[in-house]
Structure formats: structure tokens, C-alpha cells
Design an enzyme around this catalytic site. Structure first.
Site, mmCIF file in Angstrom:
data_model
loop_
_atom_site.group_PDB
_atom_site.id
_atom_site.type_symbol
_atom_site.label_atom_id
_atom_site.label_comp_id
_atom_site.label_asym_id
_atom_site.label_seq_id
_atom_site.Cartn_x
_atom_site.Cartn_y
_atom_site.Cartn_z
ATOM 1 N N TYR A 37 1.041 -0.891 -0.122
ATOM 2 C CA TYR A 37 0.280 0.183 0.108
ATOM 3 C C TYR A 37 0.934 1.418 -0.279
ATOM 4 O O TYR A 37 1.700 0.914 0.058
ATOM 5 C CB TYR A 37 -1.089 -0.012 1.335
ATOM 6 N N ASP A 77 -0.092 4.527 1.245
ATOM 7 C CA ASP A 77 -0.697 5.501 1.391
ATOM 8 C C ASP A 77 -1.040 6.687 1.315
ATOM 9 O O ASP A 77 -2.229 7.287 1.939
ATOM 10 C CB ASP A 77 -0.748 5.075 3.676
ATOM 11 N N GLY A 104 0.122 8.016 -1.512
ATOM 12 C CA GLY A 104 -0.342 8.092 -2.703
ATOM 13 C C GLY A 104 -1.128 7.351 -3.546
ATOM 14 O O GLY A 104 -1.867 8.145 -4.683
ATOM 15 N N TYR A 142 -3.800 6.442 -1.223
ATOM 16 C CA TYR A 142 -5.428 6.370 -0.237
ATOM 17 C C TYR A 142 -5.726 7.715 -0.029
ATOM 18 O O TYR A 142 -7.042 7.698 0.806
ATOM 19 C CB TYR A 142 -5.229 5.366 0.605
ATOM 20 N N ASN A 183 -6.980 -1.224 8.094
ATOM 21 C CA ASN A 183 -7.002 -1.497 9.553
ATOM 22 C C ASN A 183 -5.783 -0.925 10.493
ATOM 23 O O ASN A 183 -6.187 -1.230 11.748
ATOM 24 C CB ASN A 183 -5.962 -2.926 9.541
ATOM 25 N N TYR A 184 -5.177 -0.277 9.729
ATOM 26 C CA TYR A 184 -4.612 0.371 10.385
ATOM 27 C C TYR A 184 -4.360 1.698 11.009
ATOM 28 O O TYR A 184 -5.085 2.668 10.311
ATOM 29 C CB TYR A 184 -2.930 0.743 9.644
ATOM 30 N N TYR A 236 -2.811 4.708 12.430
ATOM 31 C CA TYR A 236 -1.394 6.185 12.417
ATOM 32 C C TYR A 236 -1.296 7.767 12.909
ATOM 33 O O TYR A 236 -1.927 8.307 12.603
ATOM 34 C CB TYR A 236 -0.658 6.693 10.916
#
Length: 655
Positions: free
Chosen positions: A312, A314, A316, A318, A398-399, A401
């Protein structure tokens, strides 16, 4: 919009004149609306048009530095457009003040890559997969006929050179189950099943089924109601600043102690700091022109056909900033808090407010300096350290940050990432020992993976003409000048050419990178400097020549130094979604461009290689990583000598 967490927000004065804009201010709702109106007027927007990105086209650092309050400001916005009916995409630049379209160009999905993933495409992907006869048949063969609680997770597809995917807008979907709507789906992965989805044609174009394995049945609930009685021996801990915090926020300008900076927030990078400077006596001295987290890659180690594509991006892919949490007092931030809202565009190009996106507060940080004078009856003098914290938290699947910028009273800057949330999971026969994963519960595996963050740092150390030196600690050989073999020294190697710009950390040599200004000297006659000190950790572990290594080339080095230039915004290029690789820092690091005494950008890669533990389940305790920037001959002496002793109550230091 900023407001205190402990006081009601004052009513808005609708008659007050708006603050004069600054070239680096965040986007406003009015600007986002204006961009949409201009593009619609030009015939570039219809019912199928979506807006994956609307970003400030930032002025160059010299233009920004030359701005004076009240002076006219030209604000240009870069807009990425996507036609969901055809899959065609384009990029436009609009002058929002003049309401003029300045440029428009179509994007080539093969050469440019795809725009980031839209929020609406998550639900679209889930619906497409669940309607696919092949997926439904594969689920039924596993004995899973009730799919109402299935979760088809939409995941970035990457680029593996498959001809049948060229030009398509793709997502890949794993499948997870829930026992009920609020259940943790990552406790119940459906093994061996991947659906490749064409979002434009709205169909599954490829189904990978490597064979059924049992779906793990043990629940992974982490909420208080599922984990026994709470502890009763934890007493209150209160943080109080009766006179309020020591910082001030004037519009987007934040000042604290001797520090000053401008706050920004965009939908791609999230929090951005501009124009960090430190007041040194009667001088205001620049340190950084710009600082942000520009990318983060999460590549996984499982080589199986159903998992070997997972990596992933995250930022660029998402749009990290759009995924910011609404922060809550006492949960995410503690103390005397000021929150700042952020305004970003939604999928349709309409302004959307993210409440409490940024948290600003002060923290005690232990001892700053101390000495006990044994020659003066052991008289002791000390000062406590306080730091300013500017942070936000984003959830990507799921993460979760947390991103924290810390400013210290001695001129140090620190950046920390706190990773938490849920590990991604896969299924296997219970008791399986995998060389690529940890078994967390019967049949539940957590694959090994990396978190490879990349900070973009545009230094301005006493000015914009800087040079980077790589500094190692080296032993000296024994001999007449070193008879006892105890001597060691430092070796500084200037990074002078773009062909040498990719550097690796070396913990054995204590390697660090010193950012100097050759035109500004300290009291000893040496160039002033700030030093970037990295944390230990491997770079990208995927093999050179692999598709992941091509797309995440920035993570093959701990540091890249490039010359600042328009268009050099992100370490993996403007559109890394489904891009084949080769854009960004590797493209800008070809020999022949001088890096001496000029405007530079440092791209620093860091982060943990995560080998999951049983203790990381069902929710992962925070894992920290980051770096520091410390003044190194920037000041002529300790800049925190003028701090007062803490006083005024029990527990405070007294003379």
C-alpha cells in the site's frame, strides 16, 4: 478554524473582515467551490466527474519568503479529474482569484499512473465483488453461503506488468467475515481468494482461488465489554495550565517560545508545516521552508499468489489527509488543547470540513539540562524541558497512524509516527508455522511487513542555499599519533552531485547528515548547521528488480538529496497508483545536477519492519519510529539558558 478543547467556540463574527491570505495558507471552502465552478463553466465537469485531488499549487520558496502581510496573493490550485464512466483522467490548474483555467491536460494511465482511490470506490468494489458469480461460487465451495456480513476489502492493485490490466482502473479485494456488524473482520479472513476488480467496467476481471483453508473462528474483539473487568487501581492523572497554554495561533501562524511556523493541511499529505524559524536574540532565523510526510509504503512478505501483490502507498494511493480522525480530548490528546479543523474536497469536488483534525498542545518532557557543582557545596541548577506538539491521526483500513511534530526549547525538531490499530491477517491450517508470518490465534496468521515512511524536508538553514554533508565517526589506526589506540574522529563527505544523492544509514559509523549554510558562520567560523539523525532500520526488503522495488524505489535508501524544483513534490511521483515505477527521486537523482550551496529537498525514509507478536492482537500497542533534526553549531551557545525555573506549586523545582 481553531478552537480550544476546554472552552465553547466563540460565535463567528460574520461582519469581520477576513484575514489577509498568505501564499501558503490551507485551501478554503470558497476556493474549492470556485475551482469546481470554473471547471464546470469550461465544460470539464458533468455527472460522472470526480475530484480525486484538489491541492494548492504552492509557490516556490523564494516567492513565499518574499510575501509581506497584506500584499496581493495569487492562489493556483492543481485539480485531478476522473470520469467514472470512461476511466479517463486529467489534470487542471486554476487561478482561483482570477477564476481562470490556466491549463488542462489528459493523463495517460500507462505513463502517468492512476489518480488516487475515491472513497466511493470502496463501496463500489465491495458491491462488485459480492455480485460476481465466481466469487459467490468460491464462497459456497467453502461452505459460506450467507455473505451478508462479508467484507470485501478494496486494496490498491499495484502494477505487475499484466497486459490485461493496462489502462484499467483496478482494485484487488480480499475477503473477511464478521459474526455481527460490529465484529472485527480481521479475525476471520477467507484464505486463498482474491478478486481483481475493474472499477470502470464494474466487474471482476480475474479471480484468484488457491484453495480453501478453514476460516479462523476465534473472535478478535478489543472493546472493553469483551475483555473482562477494567482495572481499579489506576488513579487520576490531571494536566493543568491555569493560565492557558504558552503558544499563540494567529490564523494559520503558530508561535511558541522562540519558534514560529505556518500550519497547513491538505487531503494528500495531511499536516504540513511551513516556514519554521527560531528567534535568536534580535534575529529571526529560518530553519525549514517545508516539512511533511510525503509517502508511506506498507509492503508485505507473503509470497503466495493470493498475497504477493500487497503493497500500500497510503499517501499517494489512499490520500492520507482525507482519512484524518476527529480528535477527542482525553482520548487522543491530553492537556490544554487547541484543535484546528481542516477543509478538504470530497469525491465530488465539494468542500468538506474535518473537525478537530489537528491537535496543538504542550507537554512536559523531563530534564532539559542540569549540573551539580561539586566545587560550590554541591549547588544544583536545572531546567525542565517542555515541547510543543502538533499532531493528527489517520485511519487507513486496519491501521491507525499518529503523526507528531515536536518542537523543543533548545532548537531541536523531532518527528514521530505512532502506529497502532489492527494487523492485517490471513488464514492457514491451525498450527501452521510460516516463515513469513506469526500465528496469532488458531489458524490466524499475521504476515511480516514493513512500514516505510518518507518525510519531505525542504531546509532553509539560515537561508535557502544549503549543502548536505554525510558525517561518519571513524576509528584512527594506532601509531605515533595514537599510541594507545583510543582516538577517533569524524569524517564529513559533502553530497555534491545528484548522482550521489541516494544514501544509506550506517549505525556502526553513527552516520548522520549535516545540513549546512556555507554563507553563514557561527562564532568559531564554521558554517551553521542542523543535523538529521536517523533511527536504525532496514530499507525495502523486496528484491531489486521486483515490481514493488520499482514502485517504491524511494525506500531503497534512507536518504535522497535533490535540488528543489517545481513538480518535485512526492518521492514516488504525482500519481503512484498503478504506476510502473521510475518516477520521483530516482528520476531526479541522475548525475550532473549540483547539490552544493543551493535550495535542496531531503527525502528521508524510515520505519519499522514489523514481525507481529501475539501481543499485537487483537489491537496493537503503539509502535514508535521517527527522526530528529538538531542544531549543530547553528547557535553560538545553549539557546535554552534563559529558561526560568519551574515554580508555583507542589512538586515544582525550588532554588
Amino acid at each position: 478554524m481553531a478552537h480550544s478543547a476546554t472552552e465553547p467556540q466563540p460565535p463567528k463574527d460574520t461582519d469581520a473582515a477576513p484575514a489577509a491570505p498568505h501564499p501558503l495558507d490551507p485551501l478554503t471552502a470558497e476556493e474549492i467551490t470556485t475551482v469546481r465552478d470554473v471547471l464546470r463553466r469550461e465544460g470539464l465537469v458533468d455527472g460522472a466527474t470526480r475530484f480525486p485531488l484538489v491541492l494548492l499549487d504552492e509557490p516556490d520558496r523564494h516567492t513565499a519568503a518574499a510575501h509581506r502581510p497584506g500584499a496581493p496573493v495569487t492562489r493556483r490550485l492543481r485539480v485531478t479529474l476522473l470520469d467514472t464512466g470512461t476511466g479517463a483522467s486529467a489534470e487542471a490548474v486554476v487561478d482561483v482569484g482570477a477564476r481562470v483555467l490556466l491549463s488542462h491536460r489528459p493523463l495517460d494511465p500507462g505513463a502517468d499512473g492512476q489518480p488516487p482511490i475515491l472513497f466511493e470506490e470502496y463501496e463500489r468494489c465491495d458491491a462488485i465483488v459480492k455480485a460476481d458469480p465466481g466469487w459467490r461460487r468460491a464462497m459456497a465451495e467453502r461452505g459460506l453461503t450467507d455473505t451478508s456480513l462479508a467484507v470485501c476489502a478494496p486494496l490498491a492493485a499495484g502494477n505487475f506488468g499484466r497486459a490485461e490490466e493496462t489502462g484499467r482502473r483496478m482494485l484487488r479485494s480480499l475477503t473477511f467475515l464478521r459474526c455481527e456488524a460490529a465484529d472485527n473482520p480481521f479475525a476471520h479472513p477467507v484464505g486463498g481468494l482474491v478478486a481483481d476488480v475493474d472499477l470502470t467496467e464494474r466487474r471482476v476481471v480475474r479471480l484468484v482461488d488457491t484453495g480453501a483453508v478453514p476460516v479462523p473462528t476465534e473472535c478478535g474483539r478489543y472493546e472493553a465489554g469483551f475483555n473482562g473487568p477494567a482495572r481499579t487501581d489506576l488513579r487520576p492523572l490531571e494536566i493543568s495550565q491555569p493560565q492557558g497554554p504558552s503558544f499563540t495561533l494567529d490564523g494559520h501562524r503558530l508561535a511558541w517560545q522562540n519558534w514560529s511556523l505556518r500550519l497547513d493541511f491538505n487531503s494528500r499529505e495531511g499536516l504540513v508545516l511551513h516556514e519554521l524559524s527560531f528567534r535568536d536574540g534580535d534575529r529571526v532565523r529560518p530553519v525549514l521552508h517545508r516539512a511533511s510526510l510525503a509517502e508511506m509504503a506498507v509492503p508485505y512478505a507473503d509470497p503466495g499468489e493470493d498475497r504477493n501483490w500487497i503493497c500500500y502507498l497510503d499517501v499517494g494511493e489512499y490520500t492520507l489527509g482525507r482519512n484524518a480522525n476527529a480528535l477527542r480530548l482525553g482520548c487522543d490528546c491530553l492537556g490544554e488543547i487547541v484543535y484546528v479543523d481542516a477543509v478538504v474536497p470530497d469525491d465530488h469536488g465539494n468542500p468538506q470540513t474535518l473537525p478537530n483534525a489537528i491537535c496543538i498542545h504542550e507537554e512536559d518532557h523531563g530534564l532539559l539540562w542540569k549540573h551539580t557543582n561539586m566545587f560550590d557545596d554541591f549547588a544544583a541548577d536545572s531546567r525542565r524541558s517542555r515541547r510543543l506538539v502538533v499532531s493528527y491521526i489517520a485511519t487507513l483500513g486496519n491501521y491507525d497512524y499518529g503523526f507528531y511534530w515536536y518542537l523543543y526549547q533548545d532548537g531541536t525538531i523531532e518527528f514521530e509516527v505512532k502506529s497502532t490499530g489492527l494487523v492485517q491477517t490471513s488464514a492457514a491450517e491451525p498450527g501452521t508455522v510460516s516463515p513469513y508470518a506469526t500465528e496469532l490465534a488458531p489458524g490466524l496468521q499475521a504476515p511480516f511487513h514493513q512500514h516505510l515512511f518518507c518525510a519531505r524536508l525542504d531546509p532553509a538553514v539560515d537561508g535557502h542555499a544549503n549543502t548536505v554533508e554525510e558525517v561518519d565517526v571513524v576509528r584512527l589506526p594506532m601509531g605515533p599519533d595514537n599510541p594507545n589506540g583510543n582516538a577517533f574522529t569524524t569524517r564529513a563527505t559533502p553530497v555534491t552531485d545528484s548522482g550521489e544523492a541516494g544514501r544509506l544509514a550506517d549505525p556502526a559509523a553513527g552516520r548522520r547528515w549535516r545540513i549546512t549554510n556555507p554563507a553563514s558562520a557561527n562564532r568559531t567560523g564554521r558554517p551553521v548547521a542542523y543535523t538529521l539523525t536517523p533511527q536504525e532500520g532496514p530499507t525495502l526488503l523486496a528484491q531489486p528488480g521486483s515490481p514493488v522495488a520499482a514502485r517504491v524505489a524511494y525506500a531503497t535508501k534512507h536518504l535522497w538529496v535533490t535540488r528543489s524544483a517545481p513538480g518535485r513534490r512526492y518521492p514516488d511521483g504525482d500519481y503512484p497508483n498503478q504506476h510502473p515505477g521510475g518516477a520521483g527521486v530516482v528520476q531526479w537523482s541522475r548525475p550532473g545536477e549540483s547539490l552544493e550551496n543551493t535550495a535542496l529537498t531531503l527525502w528521508h525514509c524510515f520505519g519499522p519492519t514489523h514481525l507481529p507478536r501475539l501481543e499485537d492482537w487483537p489491537v496493537m500497542p503503539v509502535d514508535r519510529c521517527g527522526f530528529t533534526l538538531r542544531p549543530t553549531g547553528f547557535f553560538d551557545r545553549n539557546p535554552a539558558l534563559d529558561l526560568p525555573r519551574e515554580s508555583g506549586g507542589p512538586g515544582h523545582c525550588t532554588p
